[in-house]
Design an enzyme around this catalytic site. Structure first.
Site, PDB file in Angstrom:
ATOM      1  N   THR A 106      24.787  -2.268-109.255  1.00 39.79           N
ATOM      2  CA  THR A 106      25.707  -2.515-110.382  1.00 39.79           C
ATOM      3  C   THR A 106      25.007  -2.036-111.657  1.00 39.79           C
ATOM      4  O   THR A 106      25.073  -0.860-111.984  1.00 39.79           O
ATOM      5  CB  THR A 106      26.112  -4.004-110.480  1.00 39.79           C
ATOM      6  OG1 THR A 106      24.942  -4.811-110.456  1.00 39.79           O
ATOM      7  CG2 THR A 106      27.035  -4.394-109.347  1.00 39.79           C
ATOM      8  N   LYS A 132      19.545  -5.185-104.197  1.00 34.94           N
ATOM      9  CA  LYS A 132      20.061  -4.824-105.513  1.00 34.94           C
ATOM     10  C   LYS A 132      19.866  -6.018-106.439  1.00 34.94           C
ATOM     11  O   LYS A 132      19.748  -7.166-105.987  1.00 34.94           O
ATOM     12  CB  LYS A 132      21.534  -4.414-105.442  1.00 34.94           C
ATOM     13  CG  LYS A 132      22.534  -5.480-105.086  1.00 34.94           C
ATOM     14  CD  LYS A 132      23.051  -6.309-106.218  1.00 34.94           C
ATOM     15  CE  LYS A 132      23.602  -5.440-107.336  1.00 34.94           C
ATOM     16  NZ  LYS A 132      23.957  -6.355-108.486  1.00 34.94           N
ATOM     17  N   THR A 143      17.641 -13.856-103.434  1.00 32.91           N
ATOM     18  CA  THR A 143      17.908 -13.065-104.631  1.00 32.91           C
ATOM     19  C   THR A 143      19.300 -12.492-104.577  1.00 32.91           C
ATOM     20  O   THR A 143      20.055 -12.753-103.672  1.00 32.91           O
ATOM     21  CB  THR A 143      16.899 -11.934-104.804  1.00 32.91           C
ATOM     22  OG1 THR A 143      17.132 -11.321-106.074  1.00 32.91           O
ATOM     23  CG2 THR A 143      17.050 -10.889-103.724  1.00 32.91           C
ATOM     24  N   GLU A 223      17.313  -5.590-116.372  1.00 33.10           N
ATOM     25  CA  GLU A 223      18.158  -5.019-117.417  1.00 33.10           C
ATOM     26  C   GLU A 223      17.364  -4.839-118.702  1.00 33.10           C
ATOM     27  O   GLU A 223      16.821  -5.796-119.250  1.00 33.10           O
ATOM     28  CB  GLU A 223      19.391  -5.903-117.643  1.00 33.10           C
ATOM     29  CG  GLU A 223      20.366  -5.786-116.477  1.00 33.10           C
ATOM     30  CD  GLU A 223      21.535  -6.761-116.534  1.00 33.10           C
ATOM     31  OE1 GLU A 223      22.549  -6.470-115.902  1.00 33.10           O
ATOM     32  OE2 GLU A 223      21.406  -7.803-117.194  1.00 33.10           O
ATOM     33  N   ASN A 344      24.295  -6.477-122.032  1.00 34.05           N
ATOM     34  CA  ASN A 344      25.008  -7.694-121.679  1.00 34.05           C
ATOM     35  C   ASN A 344      25.999  -8.180-122.717  1.00 34.05           C
ATOM     36  O   ASN A 344      26.796  -9.067-122.443  1.00 34.05           O
ATOM     37  CB  ASN A 344      24.006  -8.791-121.337  1.00 34.05           C
ATOM     38  CG  ASN A 344      23.406  -8.534-119.974  1.00 34.05           C
ATOM     39  OD1 ASN A 344      24.142  -8.523-118.988  1.00 34.05           O
ATOM     40  ND2 ASN A 344      22.124  -8.277-119.912  1.00 34.05           N
ATOM     41  N   THR A 349      33.727  -5.646-121.305  1.00 35.21           N
ATOM     42  CA  THR A 349      34.725  -5.031-122.207  1.00 35.21           C
ATOM     43  C   THR A 349      34.519  -3.529-122.332  1.00 35.21           C
ATOM     44  O   THR A 349      33.500  -3.005-121.931  1.00 35.21           O
ATOM     45  CB  THR A 349      34.655  -5.674-123.600  1.00 35.21           C
ATOM     46  OG1 THR A 349      33.306  -5.704-124.034  1.00 35.21           O
ATOM     47  CG2 THR A 349      35.184  -7.076-123.558  1.00 35.21           C
TER      48      THR A 349
END
Lengths: 349, 349
Positions: A106, A132, A143, A223, A344, A349
C-alpha cells in the site's frame, strides 16, 4: 497469528475460523481497502471471496485464508474482486511470489522478501517469507501482513504455533513505526512438507532470521523514514521491562525527530526511559550509546561526533544498558520526518 | 505537584523538599535549560540559586521553589544566573506576572495566562495562573510549568493539595501534545490570604476553570499545531477507561495527521479505540462524531461534510460515545504537522 486490536477486520474474523483446523491451502489478499469496520456485510464479503477462490481452485472455502489491507471503514468493491477470484486458478504460476509481494503493497515503497535454505532428511528445503507494512505499525502478536511458506515438514507432534510465536516475539513484536496497532495484522505460516523433514532447531533459527529480516525491511520502509533504528536494551530485569522501555524510546516522537535531524539530544532518551513510570531505573546505572559513543555528560567534542554519527549513517544503532539484570532484547523502528506527516495528512482524500 | 517521570530534574528534586512545609514565598524560574540529568552538580546549582534568591529577598532558602525548563543534560550557566539572582529584589515590581509568563517561554509561541475573581468574606479576591509548555507534553500529575497565585485564604483545615489535584486531574492530566512526559512538570499553587477567606466550592470551581483555560492554551500552542482538539469521551465505565481511550486517540499520530490534513479518515479513530487492548468496547455500541456529524458508515456526501468541518475550523470537537457506562471526560490535544518535525529535528543544534 492476528492483531490484538479490539476491532479486527472482517478477514481477520473469518481467518481465525479458517485456521482452526491447522490446515490452509490458499491465501487471498487485496490491498488498498482493509475491509475493517464494515459490519456484517464486510464479513459476508470476506466469506464470498473465500468461497469463490475455493470454487476456482477446487478446494474447501475453509482452507482459504482471507487478508485485506488499506483504508478502514469502506466497503470492498466486490464487483471487481469476485470476477478476479473466479480467474484465480488460471493466473497461478510457479515462482510468482515476488509479484504477490508487490501486489500487497500500500504505502510501502519496497517489496519485502526473505528466504533461507535448510537441510532436511531427504535433502534441502526452503522457507520463504513476504510481508507488507509501512504505517499503523506497532504490531501486537503479529505485523501488518506477513506470509511465510515452506516446503519442509517438522517432526510429528511439533507445536508449530509456539515456534512461530517465539519468532514473532523476537521480531515483529519488537517493531514500531508509529505506535498505532493495525486492525489487520496477520502472520501466516504454511508448510506442505514436499521437501522432507527438517530439525526443529534449524527450522526455528531460519524462521526467526526471516522474521527479523522482514521486520527490518518494514522498519526501513516506515512511512517517511530516512533511517532504520536498531535499539538494543541490555541488562534489563526481564523481557517485560526491556519491552516497555524499548517501545517507550522507539515511540517517542522527540527521540525520532532528533534522530531524523541528526540532533545529539540524548536527554530525550533519558526522558523516554524515565516516562516508564512503573519501571524505574537508577540514573547512575543507566548507560546510553549512539553506535559505540557514550552520551551521558558528553563534552561538546563528543556531541559533535554524536551528531556526525547520526547524520552519516542510515542505520542507527542505539544501545541502552540498564545494568540491573541480565535480559537483553533488540527492537526496531525508524525516524520521524515531514514526509510521514504529508503522507498521512491526506491519505484518503 | 511534580512530574512522575523517573528522572525528575534537579529543581524538581530540590522543590519537593522545599514544599514539604506547605509554605512558599518565592519561585525562581529559568528557561532554555532544564537542569535535568546533570547529576550532583545540578542539584547543588539548584540549591545555590535558591540560597542566592533567599539572601536577596531576605527569606529562608527553603521558602523558594526552583524551576528550570529547556534542554536536558546540559549544566546551567551559573555565571549568568547567580548575578541575576542577587539583583532579584531590586527588579521586583507589582503586576509583572505578564513579563514572567513571557520569560518562561521556550518553544511556546504565546503567553499563557488565566485568572478569575472570586468572592471572599471581606470582599473580592483573585486567582491568577500562568503556564508554559508546547512540547514533551503528556503531563502525569502536572504539566510542564504552571504557577497559580491567589490572595484569598480558605477555611482552616482545608486540604489544598486535594483541591489542586482534582483540578489538575480534570485539566493538565487530560492533555497530551506528543505523548512524551517531561522531566520538569510542575504545578505550584500559592495563597497568601490577603483578600480574605473564600468558600471551598467557589475556589475549586475558579481553580478548575483556570487550569482548563491554561490546558487549552498549551494545546493550541502545541509545537507545530494548527488545530486545538477537544475530545469528549461519554458513556465510559469509569474514569480509568475514559482516560486510556482518550489518550490513545489523542496520541495516535494517524488521528493527528488526519485532522491536520482535513482527511475524514474516521477509521483511524476506530483503530485508536481498538488498540486499548484491555478495554474492549463493542463495535455496535461505539459512536463517533466530528462536531455534530456522525462518522460511522458515512456516505460520500457526509465524508465531504466531515472534511469541510475539519478544514474550516481551528477548534475541532471529537465526540466518542462508548455507551457502556455513565462516566464522561474531556481531553485536549492538537494536530500533528510538518512544523512539529522541523522544530524538533534540530532543537539543540
Amino acid at each position: 497469528m492476528f492483531t490484538k486490536n479490539n476491532y479486527p477486520g472482517a478477514p481477520v474474523i473469518v481467518g481465525k475460523e479458517h485456521v482452526q483446523s491447522g490446515v490452509l491451502q490458499a491465501i487471498v489478499i487485496n490491498s488498498k481497502n482493509s475491509n475493517v469496520a464494515t459490519g456484517e456485510k464486510g464479513i459476508q464479503n470476506s466469506r464470498d471471496i473465500c468461497r469463490t477462490i475455493g470454487e476456482s481452485l477446487g478446494i474447501d472455502e475453509k482452507l482459504v485464508l482471507p487478508s485485506s489491507t488499506g483504508v478502514i471503514g469502506v466497503p470492498l468493491k466486490m464487483e471487481i474482486i469476485l470476477p478476479a477470484c473466479k480467474k484465480a486458478k488460471s493466473l497461478l504460476k510457479p515462482g510468482n511470489l515476488e509479484e504477490v509481494a508487490e501486489a500487497i503493497m500500500t504505502t510501502d515503497k519496497r517489496k519485502k522478501i526473505s528466504f533461507r535454505k535448510i537441510k532436511t532428511k531427504s535433502g534441502e528445503g526452503t522457507i520463504y517469507g513476504i510481508a507488507k507494512g509501512a504505517g499503523m505499525i506497532e504490531p501486537n502478536m503479529a505485523t501488518m501482513l506477513c506470509y511465510i511458506l515452506s516446503d519442509v515438514s517438522l517432526p510429528k507432534g511439533t507445536d508449530l504455533y509456539s515456534i512461530l510465536k517465539s519468532s514473532v516475539d523476537q521480531s515483529f513484536n519488537c517493531l514500531t513505526i508509529d505506535s498505532d496497532t493495525s486492525t489487520s495484522d496477520t502472520v501466516a505460516l504454511l508448510c506442505n512438507g514436499l521437501s522432507g523433514e527438517s530439525s526443529i532447531e534449524d527450522f526455528s533459527q531460519a524462521l526467526t532470521e526471516i522474521c527479523i529480516d522482514l521486520t527490518k525491511l518494514i522498519a526501513i520502509d516506515g512511512e517517511g523514514a530516512t533511517k532504520l533504528i536498531e535499539l538494543t536494551i541490555k541488562g534489563a530485569q526481564n523481557e517485560i521491562q526491556a519491552r516497555k522501555i524499548g517501545k517507550s524510546i522507539l515511540n517517542s516522537p522527540l527521540v525520532k525527530t532528533a534522530i531524523y535531524g541528526g540532533d545529539p539530544n540524548w536527554g530525550r532518551l533519558v526522558m523516554a526511559v524515565g516516562k516508564v513510570f512503573d519501571e524505574p531505573i537508577p540514573f547512575e546505572s543507566l548507560q546510553i550509546y549512539f553506535g559505540d559513543l557514550p552520551v551521558k555528560e558528553a563534552s561538546p567534542e563528543t556531541l559533535k561526533k554524536l551528531s556526525e554519527y547520526l547524520k552519516n549513517n542510515t542505520e542507527i544503532s542505539l544501545n541502552v544498558m540498564l545494568n540491573i539484570g541480565t535480559a537483553s532484547m533488540k527492537f526496531w523502528g525508524c525516524d520521524f520526518s515531514e514526509e510521514y506527516i504529508k503522507e498521512n495528512a491526506y491519505y484518503t482524500t
